[in-house]
Design a protein around this motif. Structure first.
Motif, short mmCIF file in Angstrom:
data_model
loop_
_atom_site.label_atom_id
_atom_site.label_comp_id
_atom_site.label_asym_id
_atom_site.label_seq_id
_atom_site.Cartn_x
_atom_site.Cartn_y
_atom_site.Cartn_z
N LEU A 136 0.96 -1.26 0.14
CA LEU A 136 -0.17 0.01 0.05
C LEU A 136 0.79 1.23 0.04
O LEU A 136 0.59 2.10 -0.71
CB LEU A 136 -0.92 0.06 1.28
CG LEU A 136 -1.85 1.17 1.45
CD1 LEU A 136 -2.86 1.21 0.33
CD2 LEU A 136 -2.72 1.20 2.71
N GLU A 137 1.82 1.30 0.91
CA GLU A 137 2.70 2.45 0.96
C GLU A 137 3.33 2.85 -0.33
O GLU A 137 3.57 3.90 -0.97
CB GLU A 137 3.66 2.28 2.21
CG GLU A 137 3.26 2.39 3.53
CD GLU A 137 2.42 3.65 3.78
OE1 GLU A 137 2.64 4.79 3.42
OE2 GLU A 137 1.26 3.61 4.34
N ARG A 184 0.84 4.01 -2.83
CA ARG A 184 0.71 5.66 -2.66
C ARG A 184 1.94 6.35 -2.87
O ARG A 184 1.67 7.61 -3.43
CB ARG A 184 0.32 5.80 -1.32
CG ARG A 184 -0.17 7.06 -0.69
CD ARG A 184 -0.40 7.24 0.73
NE ARG A 184 -1.58 6.69 1.27
CZ ARG A 184 -1.59 5.48 2.03
NH1 ARG A 184 -0.28 4.88 2.44
NH2 ARG A 184 -2.69 4.88 2.38
N ASP A 198 -5.27 7.91 -1.82
CA ASP A 198 -5.67 6.82 -0.53
C ASP A 198 -6.56 5.83 -1.23
O ASP A 198 -6.15 4.50 -1.24
CB ASP A 198 -6.09 7.14 0.56
CG ASP A 198 -5.96 6.32 1.72
OD1 ASP A 198 -4.60 5.73 2.05
OD2 ASP A 198 -6.99 5.70 2.29
N ARG A 210 -5.43 1.92 -2.26
CA ARG A 210 -5.78 0.73 -1.68
C ARG A 210 -6.76 -0.32 -2.61
O ARG A 210 -6.56 -1.48 -2.32
CB ARG A 210 -6.98 1.30 -0.51
CG ARG A 210 -6.16 1.81 0.77
CD ARG A 210 -7.29 2.00 1.96
NE ARG A 210 -7.97 3.17 1.65
CZ ARG A 210 -9.23 3.12 1.32
NH1 ARG A 210 -9.64 2.07 0.96
NH2 ARG A 210 -9.89 3.82 1.16
N ARG A 261 -6.34 10.41 12.66
CA ARG A 261 -5.25 9.86 11.60
C ARG A 261 -4.66 11.22 11.24
O ARG A 261 -3.35 11.14 11.12
CB ARG A 261 -5.92 9.23 10.45
CG ARG A 261 -6.40 7.88 10.57
CD ARG A 261 -6.77 7.39 9.20
NE ARG A 261 -5.42 7.11 8.63
CZ ARG A 261 -5.38 6.40 7.34
NH1 ARG A 261 -6.41 6.14 6.78
NH2 ARG A 261 -4.29 6.00 6.97
N ASP A 288 -2.59 6.84 13.04
CA ASP A 288 -2.67 6.74 11.86
C ASP A 288 -1.68 5.59 11.30
O ASP A 288 -2.05 4.81 10.46
CB ASP A 288 -1.83 7.91 11.23
CG ASP A 288 -1.53 7.94 9.58
OD1 ASP A 288 -2.73 7.81 8.82
OD2 ASP A 288 -0.50 8.17 8.93
N ASN A 289 -0.72 5.36 12.25
CA ASN A 289 0.12 4.07 11.95
C ASN A 289 -0.53 2.84 12.04
O ASN A 289 -0.46 1.73 11.53
CB ASN A 289 1.36 3.87 12.99
CG ASN A 289 2.28 2.98 12.83
OD1 ASN A 289 2.96 2.74 11.55
ND2 ASN A 289 2.44 1.91 13.69
N ARG A 314 -2.92 2.04 9.22
CA ARG A 314 -2.21 1.77 7.95
C ARG A 314 -1.78 0.26 8.12
O ARG A 314 -1.73 -0.37 7.18
CB ARG A 314 -0.75 2.62 7.84
CG ARG A 314 -1.01 4.02 7.31
CD ARG A 314 0.00 5.07 7.18
NE ARG A 314 -0.12 6.31 6.95
CZ ARG A 314 0.01 6.61 5.71
NH1 ARG A 314 0.26 5.84 4.77
NH2 ARG A 314 -0.24 8.15 5.51
N ARG A 342 -2.66 -2.82 5.65
CA ARG A 342 -2.01 -3.39 5.05
C ARG A 342 -2.23 -5.08 5.31
O ARG A 342 -2.21 -6.08 4.54
CB ARG A 342 -0.34 -3.26 5.52
CG ARG A 342 0.67 -4.01 4.89
CD ARG A 342 2.10 -3.76 5.00
NE ARG A 342 2.41 -2.05 4.82
CZ ARG A 342 2.53 -1.23 5.82
NH1 ARG A 342 2.21 -1.51 7.08
NH2 ARG A 342 2.61 -0.20 5.61
#
Length: 478
Positions: free
Chosen positions: A309-310, A313, A334, A338, A459, A466-467, A470, A474
């Motif tokens: 995902l990261e 993005r 986002d 995703r 977030r 937020d972490n 995420r 994932r």
């Protein structure tokens, strides 16, 4: 010889009429071959694309001495468009049916007489005057957009990237061949082009050959039919850097495998560099000669995993950074990252389609527009994630009992994970607010709306929250 407009010069001696008859026979052959090629292209490309771009092509001039065939299109734009997208496919088709064709030239029938060529015939325009005859023969055509600077690194591709950079560096690499392996659209072709660009920068006079395995086979068969097998082999062995893409398509062809094996052996023994790419590891290639399998495995096999995902993005953000006039919200970025997760080519293609539609219609780019215009891509990519799966994953992450998702407890240690699960249910499933509420102990839809807005706010304010989100995204997407 102009195929569609052959006239005998009135000043020519009458004795030359026999040449006219010969040209007429060649004309008929070329037109017949073109009809056969068109039938296959119509099937492969579909009626709409074929009718718009391929059907208007007219076979024009064929030079028997050079093997260059000229194709005419209605405009310079059409000639450039077809050249950029279908030149290699068309050349392979012509070579398969008429081995005397060595190159194609695309020209507009009206307006400017400028010719759009697949690549400089003498190899001197794009790559400098020092490009060799061997390189020119195989029409090195590297995409200027596919460089190391434009390759976005992530955990899934860092090994392949580092190996590619070492292969292109001035010092001799520690391994050869380099075998790049990944599923479709994960970046292996980008890395091969990047190797070519970087190697050219280090060694301007070096001979670089890059082609697909399909083209390798057709070139080899065509050379054998013309009794030019030795010339073909010698040209390949001149390469300082040989790159073959989609090597999985070379298996099962004994004579082609044999030639490729000898070429790899020769280049490696000379200290030359070899790069191959495939959609599977060497051991999974079907019908491959064991000797060739051994050569392909003796260097470095660099696996490119599916982009997370990261990375998806980051790729979108990098693409948008080059277009400052285009505004796309973080929410849309986002959403695309995703949802379009199968391969990076689909991801960039989806963004391009969205940007083009917004620019042509004047509509603002929003999540609603993305869902509307990319419905075909999204439906193919979206994995069906259930609310039950989300609840189970959230409970495992926060170490809660599954029953807490439906309980009435309001302690923060329970309520906050529950709100995160509601948020994930909204962004990862097509369920409505009331449907989500019913899955969380029969809660009212307003409670779900509050949870979604709260988590979105947190977030942006709380890096830990937020972490957490995420990490959960994932896990669920993998």
């Amino acid at each position: 010889m102009r195929v569609n407009d052959i006239v005998q010069d009135r000043d020519e001696p009458a004795a030359e009429s026999s040449n006219f008859i010969g040209e007429t026979a060649i004309t008929s052959d070329l037109e017949s071959i073109w009809l056969t090629i068109c039938a296959g292209l119509r099937r492969d490309l579909g009626g709409q694309i074929f009718g718009q771009w391929i059907k208007p092509i007219r076979v024009s001039v064929f030079d028997l001495d050079t093997g260059i065939l000229e194709l005419e299109l209605p405009s310079e734009f059409a000639a450039t468009w077809v050249r950029d997208r279908y030149a290699e496919r068309l050349l392979l088709a012509w070579k398969a049916h008429h081995p005397a064709v060595s190159d194609l030239v695309f020209q507009a029938r009206s307006g400017s007489a400028k010719i759009a060529r697949p690549a400089p015939a003498n190899g001197s325009d794009t790559h400098g005057a020092l490009a060799s005859a061997a390189e020119s023969k195989f029409r090195l055509d590297l995409d200027p957009r596919m460089t190391f600077d434009q390759f976005i690194a992530g955990h899934s591709n860092v090994l392949a990237l580092n190996a590619a950079q070492r292969t292109a560096a001035a010092e001799k690499p520690l391994f050869s061949p380099l075998y790049l392996q990944s599923s479709t659209g994960q970046g292996k072709t980008h890395l091969m082009h990047a190797i070519g660009h970087a190697f050219r920068a280090e060694f301007p006079s070096a001979t670089i050959i890059y082609m697909s395995a399909e083209r390798f086979m057709i070139e080899f068969v065509s050379a054998m039919r013309r009794n030019e097998g030795m010339e073909f082999k010698a040209s390949l062995r001149e390469a300082d850097l040989l790159m073959i893409d989609d090597i999985q398509f070379i298996v099962g062809k004994n004579s082609t495998q044999e030639e490729f094996l000898h070429t790899v052996d020769s280049l490696i023994s000379q200290g030359k560099r070899v790069v191959v790419a495939a959609d599977r590891p060497p051991q999974a290639l079907d019908g491959v000669d064991q000797r060739l399998l051994s050569r392909l495995s003796m260097g470095l096999v660099a696996d490119i995993q599916s982009a997370g995902l990261e990375l998806r993005r980051d790729i979108l953000q990098h693409r948008l950074a080059s277009m400052p006039h285009q505004h796309v919200s973080e929410e849309v970025v986002d959403f695309l990252a995703r949802t379009i997760s199968r391969n990076l080519r689909e991801l960039e293609g989806g963004l391009n389609k969205l940007l083009a539609y917004a620019q042509l219609t004047g509509r603002e780019i929003s999540r609603e527009l993305a869902e509307e215009q990319l419905s075909d891509i999204l439906s193919a990519c979206r994995r069906r994630i259930t609310i039950d799966e989300i609840q189970r994953t959230v409970c495992e992450y926060y170490r809660l009992d599954r029953n807490e998702m439906s309980s009435k407890r309001r302690a923060r240690a329970v309520a906050r994970p529950r709100q995160v699960a509601m948020y994930l249910a909204k962004v990862m499933t097509p369920r409505s607010y009331p449907e989500i509420g019913r899955k969380f102990g029969g809660r009212d839809h307003s409670t779900v709306i509050h949870a979604v807005k709260l988590v979105e706010h947190l977030r942006g304010e709380d890096s830990e929250m937020d972490n957490d989100v995420r990490m959960l995204l994932r896990q669920l997407e993998s």
